[in-house]
Design a protein around this motif. Structure first.
Motif, PDB file in Angstrom:
ATOM      1  N   MET A  88       0.815  -1.192   0.000  1.00 33.43           N
ATOM      2  CA  MET A  88       0.000   0.000   0.000  1.00 33.43           C
ATOM      3  C   MET A  88       0.865   1.265   0.000  1.00 33.43           C
ATOM      4  O   MET A  88       0.545   2.239  -0.676  1.00 33.43           O
ATOM      5  CB  MET A  88      -0.932  -0.025   1.212  1.00 33.43           C
ATOM      6  N   ASN A  89       1.957   1.236   0.760  1.00 32.96           N
ATOM      7  CA  ASN A  89       2.852   2.380   0.819  1.00 32.96           C
ATOM      8  C   ASN A  89       3.377   2.728  -0.571  1.00 32.96           C
ATOM      9  O   ASN A  89       3.389   3.890  -0.971  1.00 32.96           O
ATOM     10  CB  ASN A  89       4.010   2.100   1.788  1.00 32.96           C
ATOM     11  N   LEU A  90       3.782   1.716  -1.324  1.00 31.95           N
ATOM     12  CA  LEU A  90       4.291   1.948  -2.681  1.00 31.95           C
ATOM     13  C   LEU A  90       3.205   2.545  -3.576  1.00 31.95           C
ATOM     14  O   LEU A  90       3.463   3.483  -4.343  1.00 31.95           O
ATOM     15  CB  LEU A  90       4.832   0.648  -3.283  1.00 31.95           C
ATOM     16  N   ALA A  91       2.001   2.025  -3.487  1.00 32.01           N
ATOM     17  CA  ALA A  91       0.892   2.545  -4.297  1.00 32.01           C
ATOM     18  C   ALA A  91       0.629   4.020  -3.973  1.00 32.01           C
ATOM     19  O   ALA A  91       0.367   4.822  -4.875  1.00 32.01           O
ATOM     20  CB  ALA A  91      -0.368   1.721  -4.062  1.00 32.01           C
ATOM     21  N   LEU A  92       0.727   4.383  -2.695  1.00 30.30           N
ATOM     22  CA  LEU A  92       0.515   5.775  -2.308  1.00 30.30           C
ATOM     23  C   LEU A  92       1.632   6.675  -2.826  1.00 30.30           C
ATOM     24  O   LEU A  92       1.382   7.809  -3.253  1.00 30.30           O
ATOM     25  CB  LEU A  92       0.381   5.892  -0.794  1.00 30.30           C
ATOM     26  N   TRP A  93       2.862   6.185  -2.805  1.00 31.11           N
ATOM     27  CA  TRP A  93       3.977   6.951  -3.365  1.00 31.11           C
ATOM     28  C   TRP A  93       3.803   7.142  -4.869  1.00 31.11           C
ATOM     29  O   TRP A  93       4.039   8.227  -5.403  1.00 31.11           O
ATOM     30  CB  TRP A  93       5.316   6.280  -3.077  1.00 31.11           C
ATOM     31  N   VAL A  94       3.392   6.090  -5.561  1.00 26.27           N
ATOM     32  CA  VAL A  94       3.176   6.181  -7.009  1.00 26.27           C
ATOM     33  C   VAL A  94       2.042   7.169  -7.307  1.00 26.27           C
ATOM     34  O   VAL A  94       2.166   8.031  -8.186  1.00 26.27           O
ATOM     35  CB  VAL A  94       2.883   4.792  -7.620  1.00 26.27           C
ATOM     36  N   LEU A 135      -7.435  10.051  -7.017  1.00 25.60           N
ATOM     37  CA  LEU A 135      -6.046   9.808  -6.589  1.00 25.60           C
ATOM     38  C   LEU A 135      -5.728  10.598  -5.323  1.00 25.60           C
ATOM     39  O   LEU A 135      -5.120  10.072  -4.387  1.00 25.60           O
ATOM     40  CB  LEU A 135      -5.066  10.200  -7.698  1.00 25.60           C
ATOM     41  N   ALA A 136      -6.145  11.853  -5.306  1.00 20.09           N
ATOM     42  CA  ALA A 136      -5.887  12.684  -4.128  1.00 20.09           C
ATOM     43  C   ALA A 136      -6.622  12.151  -2.903  1.00 20.09           C
ATOM     44  O   ALA A 136      -6.074  12.134  -1.795  1.00 20.09           O
ATOM     45  CB  ALA A 136      -6.289  14.127  -4.413  1.00 20.09           C
ATOM     46  N   ALA A 137      -7.854  11.698  -3.089  1.00 21.38           N
ATOM     47  CA  ALA A 137      -8.616  11.132  -1.970  1.00 21.38           C
ATOM     48  C   ALA A 137      -7.948   9.869  -1.444  1.00 21.38           C
ATOM     49  O   ALA A 137      -7.889   9.643  -0.231  1.00 21.38           O
ATOM     50  CB  ALA A 137     -10.051  10.848  -2.403  1.00 21.38           C
ATOM     51  N   LEU A 138      -7.433   9.054  -2.346  1.00 21.84           N
ATOM     52  CA  LEU A 138      -6.698   7.854  -1.934  1.00 21.84           C
ATOM     53  C   LEU A 138      -5.468   8.226  -1.109  1.00 21.84           C
ATOM     54  O   LEU A 138      -5.204   7.634  -0.058  1.00 21.84           O
ATOM     55  CB  LEU A 138      -6.278   7.041  -3.167  1.00 21.84           C
ATOM     56  N   ILE A 139      -4.733   9.215  -1.575  1.00 22.38           N
ATOM     57  CA  ILE A 139      -3.538   9.653  -0.847  1.00 22.38           C
ATOM     58  C   ILE A 139      -3.916  10.194   0.526  1.00 22.38           C
ATOM     59  O   ILE A 139      -3.284   9.844   1.535  1.00 22.38           O
ATOM     60  CB  ILE A 139      -2.768  10.712  -1.666  1.00 22.38           C
ATOM     61  N   ALA A 140      -4.935  11.035   0.570  1.00 22.49           N
ATOM     62  CA  ALA A 140      -5.359  11.606   1.852  1.00 22.49           C
ATOM     63  C   ALA A 140      -5.788  10.503   2.816  1.00 22.49           C
ATOM     64  O   ALA A 140      -5.368  10.479   3.979  1.00 22.49           O
ATOM     65  CB  ALA A 140      -6.503  12.602   1.631  1.00 22.49           C
ATOM     66  N   SER A 142       0.051   6.144   7.501  1.00 18.94           N
ATOM     67  CA  SER A 142       0.441   7.460   7.998  1.00 18.94           C
ATOM     68  C   SER A 142       1.948   7.533   8.207  1.00 18.94           C
ATOM     69  O   SER A 142       2.580   6.568   8.629  1.00 18.94           O
ATOM     70  CB  SER A 142      -0.273   7.743   9.323  1.00 18.94           C
ATOM     71  N   PHE A 143       2.529   8.676   7.923  1.00 17.13           N
ATOM     72  CA  PHE A 143       3.972   8.868   8.146  1.00 17.13           C
ATOM     73  C   PHE A 143       4.271   9.067   9.618  1.00 17.13           C
ATOM     74  O   PHE A 143       5.417   8.931  10.043  1.00 17.13           O
ATOM     75  CB  PHE A 143       4.472  10.090   7.370  1.00 17.13           C
ATOM     76  N   THR A 144       3.271   9.386  10.411  1.00 19.94           N
ATOM     77  CA  THR A 144       3.498   9.658  11.826  1.00 19.94           C
ATOM     78  C   THR A 144       3.284   8.423  12.692  1.00 19.94           C
ATOM     79  O   THR A 144       3.480   8.489  13.897  1.00 19.94           O
ATOM     80  CB  THR A 144       2.564  10.783  12.320  1.00 19.94           C
TER      81      THR A 144
END
Length: 127
Positions: free
Chosen positions: A1-7, A111-116, A124-126
């Motif tokens: 999932m992390n990779l998909a969010l980065w892409v 795409l933006a909604a997926l990232i958010a 989450s990065f935190t």
């Protein structure tokens, strides 16, 4: 999932960068002659440039905070802001009967909604 969010963030950043460069540095009169840019003829030059600057900031905000490890929460915040921008773009293109651009903006919004969702939630990065 992390990779998909980065892409997804990378793709959206490229879109934002391209749109930001064109709106910031190409004269409004020239943009108005390009397919999909007709709306700029009805907008003020300062408004078009302001949108361009916002798109440049979005391109940076989708990548740099996480890549540099400086306030990575700005990535999902930027994604939420991008969804709002895309709603405005969809309304603008919808009023001009440009359904292809409405659909394209809907893809960018998704795409933006997926990232958010991903960066506020499970990836989450935190966390």
């Amino acid at each position: 999932m992390n990779l998909a969010l980065w892409v997804a963030a990378g793709l959206l950043a490229v879109v934002a960068l391209a749109g930001g460069i064109s709106k910031t540095f190409v004269p409004r009169e020239k943009l108005a002659t390009v397919h999909g840019g007709g709306w700029t003829a009805d907008a003020g030059a300062a408004f078009v440039k302001a949108l361009g600057v916002l798109e440049l900031l979005a391109a940076a905000g989708l990548i740099l905070p996480a890549a540099l490890g400086i306030a990575p929460v700005l990535v999902p915040v930027t994604a939420v802001c991008w969804t709002l921008l895309m709603i405005g773009a969809m309304i603008t293109h919808g009023r001009r009967d440009e359904s292809a651009f409405v659909l394209l903006n809907l893809v960018y919004l998704a795409l933006a909604a997926l990232i958010a969702w991903g960066r506020f939630g499970p990836e989450s990065f935190t966390g």
